[in-house]
Design a protein around this motif. Structure first.
Motif, PDB file in Angstrom:
ATOM      1  N   ILE A 192       0.832  -1.205   0.000  1.00 16.97           N
ATOM      2  CA  ILE A 192       0.000   0.000   0.000  1.00 16.97           C
ATOM      3  C   ILE A 192       0.865   1.252   0.000  1.00 16.97           C
ATOM      4  O   ILE A 192       0.566   2.237  -0.691  1.00 16.97           O
ATOM      5  N   GLN A 193       1.959   1.232   0.754  1.00 14.56           N
ATOM      6  CA  GLN A 193       2.852   2.387   0.788  1.00 14.56           C
ATOM      7  C   GLN A 193       3.464   2.637  -0.588  1.00 14.56           C
ATOM      8  O   GLN A 193       3.564   3.782  -1.040  1.00 14.56           O
ATOM      9  N   PHE A 220       3.657   5.830  -5.513  1.00 13.55           N
ATOM     10  CA  PHE A 220       3.587   5.793  -6.975  1.00 13.55           C
ATOM     11  C   PHE A 220       2.528   6.769  -7.492  1.00 13.55           C
ATOM     12  O   PHE A 220       2.775   7.543  -8.429  1.00 13.55           O
ATOM     13  N   MET A 221       1.349   6.748  -6.902  1.00 10.22           N
ATOM     14  CA  MET A 221       0.268   7.611  -7.361  1.00 10.22           C
ATOM     15  C   MET A 221       0.555   9.081  -7.081  1.00 10.22           C
ATOM     16  O   MET A 221       0.074   9.966  -7.796  1.00 10.22           O
ATOM     17  N   ALA A 222       1.360   9.371  -6.050  1.00  9.06           N
ATOM     18  CA  ALA A 222       1.676  10.754  -5.699  1.00  9.06           C
ATOM     19  C   ALA A 222       2.842  11.320  -6.514  1.00  9.06           C
ATOM     20  O   ALA A 222       3.045  12.532  -6.544  1.00  9.06           O
ATOM     21  N   PHE A 223       3.583  10.453  -7.198  1.00  2.00           N
ATOM     22  CA  PHE A 223       4.771  10.902  -7.935  1.00  2.00           C
ATOM     23  C   PHE A 223       4.369  11.756  -9.134  1.00  2.00           C
ATOM     24  O   PHE A 223       3.448  11.420  -9.885  1.00  2.00           O
ATOM     25  N   ASP A 224       5.068  12.868  -9.349  1.00  5.37           N
ATOM     26  CA  ASP A 224       4.770  13.797 -10.435  1.00  5.37           C
ATOM     27  C   ASP A 224       5.520  13.372 -11.698  1.00  5.37           C
ATOM     28  O   ASP A 224       6.657  13.770 -11.926  1.00  5.37           O
ATOM     29  N   ALA A 225       4.879  12.545 -12.514  1.00  5.60           N
ATOM     30  CA  ALA A 225       5.511  12.064 -13.736  1.00  5.60           C
ATOM     31  C   ALA A 225       5.536  13.134 -14.817  1.00  5.60           C
ATOM     32  O   ALA A 225       6.352  13.066 -15.737  1.00  5.60           O
ATOM     33  N   HIS A 279       5.595  -2.680 -10.852  1.00 10.07           N
ATOM     34  CA  HIS A 279       4.699  -1.797 -11.595  1.00 10.07           C
ATOM     35  C   HIS A 279       4.326  -0.542 -10.811  1.00 10.07           C
ATOM     36  O   HIS A 279       3.637   0.325 -11.344  1.00 10.07           O
ATOM     37  N   THR A 280       4.795  -0.450  -9.576  1.00 10.99           N
ATOM     38  CA  THR A 280       4.610   0.793  -8.834  1.00 10.99           C
ATOM     39  C   THR A 280       5.936   1.534  -8.667  1.00 10.99           C
ATOM     40  O   THR A 280       6.029   2.455  -7.857  1.00 10.99           O
ATOM     41  N   ALA A 281       6.942   1.174  -9.448  1.00 10.82           N
ATOM     42  CA  ALA A 281       8.234   1.858  -9.366  1.00 10.82           C
ATOM     43  C   ALA A 281       8.161   3.184 -10.105  1.00 10.82           C
ATOM     44  O   ALA A 281       7.611   3.268 -11.209  1.00 10.82           O
ATOM     45  N   SER A 282       8.706   4.225  -9.508  1.00 11.80           N
ATOM     46  CA  SER A 282       8.707   5.549 -10.140  1.00 11.80           C
ATOM     47  C   SER A 282      10.087   5.909 -10.682  1.00 11.80           C
ATOM     48  O   SER A 282      10.343   7.068 -10.992  1.00 11.80           O
ATOM     49  N   VAL A 283      10.964   4.921 -10.783  1.00 15.16           N
ATOM     50  CA  VAL A 283      12.296   5.139 -11.342  1.00 15.16           C
ATOM     51  C   VAL A 283      12.458   4.274 -12.582  1.00 15.16           C
ATOM     52  O   VAL A 283      11.742   3.284 -12.771  1.00 15.16           O
ATOM     53  N   ALA A 284      13.405   4.648 -13.424  1.00 10.64           N
ATOM     54  CA  ALA A 284      13.621   3.929 -14.665  1.00 10.64           C
ATOM     55  C   ALA A 284      14.444   2.668 -14.428  1.00 10.64           C
ATOM     56  O   ALA A 284      15.244   2.588 -13.498  1.00 10.64           O
ATOM     57  N   PRO A 288      -2.547  -6.576  -6.350  1.00 16.82           N
ATOM     58  CA  PRO A 288      -3.499  -5.792  -5.566  1.00 16.82           C
ATOM     59  C   PRO A 288      -4.503  -5.089  -6.476  1.00 16.82           C
ATOM     60  O   PRO A 288      -4.124  -4.481  -7.478  1.00 16.82           O
ATOM     61  N   ILE A 289      -5.763  -5.175  -6.140  1.00 13.55           N
ATOM     62  CA  ILE A 289      -6.806  -4.482  -6.907  1.00 13.55           C
ATOM     63  C   ILE A 289      -7.261  -3.301  -6.051  1.00 13.55           C
ATOM     64  O   ILE A 289      -8.173  -3.410  -5.247  1.00 13.55           O
ATOM     65  N   GLY A 290      -6.596  -2.202  -6.211  1.00 11.37           N
ATOM     66  CA  GLY A 290      -6.868  -1.066  -5.368  1.00 11.37           C
ATOM     67  C   GLY A 290      -6.042  -1.129  -4.089  1.00 11.37           C
ATOM     68  O   GLY A 290      -5.015  -1.804  -4.021  1.00 11.37           O
ATOM     69  N   THR A 291      -6.514  -0.439  -3.064  1.00  4.86           N
ATOM     70  CA  THR A 291      -5.776  -0.350  -1.805  1.00  4.86           C
ATOM     71  C   THR A 291      -6.596  -0.828  -0.612  1.00  4.86           C
ATOM     72  O   THR A 291      -6.241  -0.554   0.532  1.00  4.86           O
ATOM     73  N   ASP A 292      -7.679  -1.545  -0.868  1.00  6.16           N
ATOM     74  CA  ASP A 292      -8.564  -1.955   0.227  1.00  6.16           C
ATOM     75  C   ASP A 292      -8.280  -3.361   0.742  1.00  6.16           C
ATOM     76  O   ASP A 292      -9.056  -3.909   1.530  1.00  6.16           O
ATOM     77  N   GLY A 293      -7.166  -3.954   0.312  1.00 10.61           N
ATOM     78  CA  GLY A 293      -6.804  -5.272   0.816  1.00 10.61           C
ATOM     79  C   GLY A 293      -7.230  -6.418  -0.069  1.00 10.61           C
ATOM     80  O   GLY A 293      -7.090  -7.585   0.316  1.00 10.61           O
TER      81      GLY A 293
END
Length: 491
Positions: A41-42, A47-52, A296-301, A438-443
Motif C-alpha cells: 500500500i505504501q 507511486f500515485m503521488a509521484f509527479d511524472a 509496476h509501482t516503481a517511479s524510477v527507470a 493488488p486491486i486497489g488499496t482496500d486489501g
C-alpha cells in the motif's frame, strides 16, 4: 527412514543443480511466500503521488553536455537507454489505483486477442490490436542535433515508426526532420531501398515524389502512415560515458498521420524489438538486449542494455529460444508449474505446422494459460490456500482474497516455473508480489494469472518477471534469467 534417505539421494543425483527436488509434502510444509500488505500500500501511494509530468518535461530537452551515472551502480557495463513503465505517465488520468490497474488489464486483454489470433493456424496477423498495448517507454535521441523521443518498446512488433512534423495528430513533442542533418528519405528509384508492395509497405507513391510508403493498420481501425526514411539514433548513456550512436542509419517509418491520442499525445511512436529484419534490435545488429522489469509501482527507470549480458551467478539459468514459433515473437519451452510441492505439466502452444512454445512478451502484464491447464492450476492453488479469506472475482480474475487489518500480510503457496534448460530442467521461483496483484488499496488481492480460450496458448507476462533481469541472447538464441541481479542493482 532409510527409504526416505535413499529417495532424497536419488533425487539429488537425477535433478540437481538445475531442478528443485520435491521430496514429500511433509518436508515442504513451509513452501509459502509472504506478501507484506503494508509495504504494498505504501508503494502504491508513493507511486500515485509521484509527479511524472515533470519527469516527462525534463527529458524532452537534450542537454548541451551530457553526464552519465557511474557504472559502479550497474550490474554490468554497456550502452543502455532508460525505460519506464508506461503507467507512470498514464496514472494522472485515473481517479485511483484501482481504475488504473483495471485499465492495464483491459489493455492486456486486447493485446492477448491480437497475439492469440496471430498464433493460430490462420494467416499471420502481426499488427497489434491497438497501438496502446505496449507496457514500457524508452527514451532516446534522434537526429543531429539530437531530438529527444519517447517511444513505446514492444518485443511483439517488427517495425519502427515515429511521428514526423508536419503531421496530423502529432504529439506535443515530436520529431522534426527538417532540423536534422542526418535525416535521409528512402528513394524509391534506388534499387533495394524500398521493400515493395508487401505487408506494411505499399511501394512507391504515385505522386512522383519517390517516397516509399508504409501503412500500419491497427485492428481497432486506427492507423499510422507515411514514408520510409533513415536517421541516426543515439543514447546519452554510453558504456564509456556520454553520447554513443546506437544505429547510424535506422530505417524507420516517418509518420505523417498517426493514431489520434497516442495515449494523450505523450509518446511519439513505436520501437519494435521483435525478431525481424525491420525491427530496431536487428537493424542495430545487437547480439543481445537485457532489462529488469521493475515493480509496476516503481517511479524510477530501469536500464535496457544492448550487447551486454550479466555475469552469471548461482541463480542464473538459460533456456533456448525456440526457432519454430512465428518469426515475430520470442518463445521458450515452459514444461510445467509447481504449486508448492505439486507439479503440473503444461503442454505449450502446438499447431498443425509444428510451432511450439510459451511466448515471452514485453507488452503483456499477466501470464495466461490454456483453459484446461489454468483450471487445474487455479484449483491446486486454492486447495493449498484454504486458510485465506476468499472474495468475489474481478473483471479479469476469478480467484481473489482479502487481507484485513491487523493481519497486514498474506501467506500464499509458492509458485515455480519449470523450463527446458540446456542440459535439463531449470526453475524460476516467484515471490508473493509476482503471484498476487493488488486491486486497489482496500486489501483485495487476486491470483495474477488468467485462462485463455485457445487450447494450447501460453503467455509469460511481465508481472511474473518483475524484479528478474531478462536477457535476450540473440547471438546464441537463448533467454537468460537472473532472479537476483535486479535486487542487487538499482537498474
Amino acid at each position: 527412514m532409510a527409504f526416505f534417505a535413499f529417495f532424497l539421494i536419488l533425487c539429488l543425483l537425477l535433478f540437481l543443480p538445475s531442478t528443485n527436488c520435491i521430496s514429500s509434502p511433509e518436508s515442504q510444509h513451509t513452501q509459502t511466500v509472504r506478501l507484506n500488505h503494508h509495504d504494498t500500500i505504501q508503494a502504491i501511494e508513493d507511486f500515485m503521488a509521484f509527479d511524472a509530468g515533470q519527469l516527462l518535461q525534463e527529458s524532452i530537452q537534450v542537454p548541451a553536455t551530457t553526464t552519465t551515472t557511474s557504472s559502479s551502480s550497474s550490474p554490468f557495463q554497456g550502452n543502455y537507454i532508460p525505460v519506464y513503465d508506461i503507467d507512470i505517465f498514464l496514472k494522472s488520468g485515473y481517479e485511483d489505483y484501482r481504475s488504473l490497474i483495471l485499465f492495464r488489464l483491459a489493455r492486456n486483454a486486447k493485446r492477448f486477442e491480437w497475439l492469440s489470433t496471430s498464433l493460430t493456424d490462420s494467416p499471420v496477423v502481426d499488427i497489434p490490436y491497438y497501438y496502446e498495448s505496449a507496457s514500457y517507454v524508452g527514451i532516446m535521441d534522434i537526429g543531429n542535433p539530437p531530438q529527444r523521443a519517447h517511444l513505446l518498446i514492444d518485443t511483439g512488433s517488427r517495425f519502427v515508426w515515429w511521428d514526423c512534423q508536419p503531421c496530423n495528430n502529432c504529439p506535443t513533442f515530436s520529431y522534426n526532420p527538417s532540423r536534422s542533418s542526418s535525416y535521409r528519405q528512402v528513394d524509391c528509384r534506388m534499387e533495394g531501398e524500398c521493400p515493395g508492395n508487401e505487408g506494411l509497405f505499399w511501394g512507391c507513391d504515385m505522386d512522383g515524389n519517390n517516397k516509399c510508403e508504409f501503412k500500419v493498420m491497427y485492428r481497432d481501425s486506427t492507423e499510422a502512415e507515411g514514408f520510409l526514411a533513415y536517421e541516426k539514433v543515439t543514447t546519452t548513456h554510453g558504456e564509456e560515458g556520454g553520447d554513443v550512436v546506437l544505429v547510424e542509419n535506422l530505417r524507420f517509418g516517418c509518420a505523417e498521420k498517426s493514431p489520434a491520442s497516442m495515449i494523450g499525445k505523450k509518446f511519439t511512436g513505436i520501437l519494435g524489438f521483435g525478431p525481424n529484419t525491420y525491427s530496431f534490435i536487428y537493424q542495430m545488429n545487437a547480439t543481445s538486449f537485457s532489462f529488469c522489469p521493475k515493480s509496476h509501482t516503481a517511479s524510477v527507470a530501469t536500464s535496457l542494455y544492448f550487447n551486454s549480458l550479466p555475469i552469471p551467478d548461482d541463480f542464473t539459468f538459460r533456456t533456448p529460444l525456440l526457432q519454430n514459433i512465428q518469426p515475430i515473437y520470442y518463445a521458450v519451452n515452459l514444461t510445467g508449474v509447481y504449486v508448492r510441492w505439486e507439479f503440473l505439466e503444461i503442454k505449450s502452444l502446438t499447431n498443425s505446422d509444428g510451432r511450439v512454445g510459451a511466448v515471452v512478451d514485453s507488452g503483456t502484464s499477466i501470464s495466461m494459460f490454456p483453459l484446461q491447464f489454468y483450471n487445474q492450476f487455479r484449483d491446486t492453488f486454492t486447495r493449498h490456500s484454504q486458510w485465506l479469506s476468499r472474495l468475489p472475482g474481478e473483471q479479469f480474475f476469478d480467484t481473489c482474497y482479502n487481507i484485513s487489518s491487523p493481519e497486514w500480510y498474506l501467506e500464499v503457496p509458492e509458485i515455480i516455473f519449470q523450463f527446458s534448460g540446456v542440459t535439463g530442467h531449470e526453475v524460476l521461483r516467484l515471490d508473493a508480489n509476482q503471484i498476487m496483484m493488488p486491486i486497489g488499496t482496500d486489501g483485495k488481492y487476486c491470483l495474477a494469472f488468467s485462462p485463455t480460450k485457445f487450447r494450447q496458448f501460453t503467455l509469460i507476462g511481465t508481472w511474473q518477471l518483475q524484479g528478474t533481469r531478462v536477457s535476450f541472447d540473440l547471438a546464441n538464441q537463448m533467454l537468460q534469467f537472473d532472479p537476483e541481479n535486479c535486487k542487487n542493482s538499482p537498474s
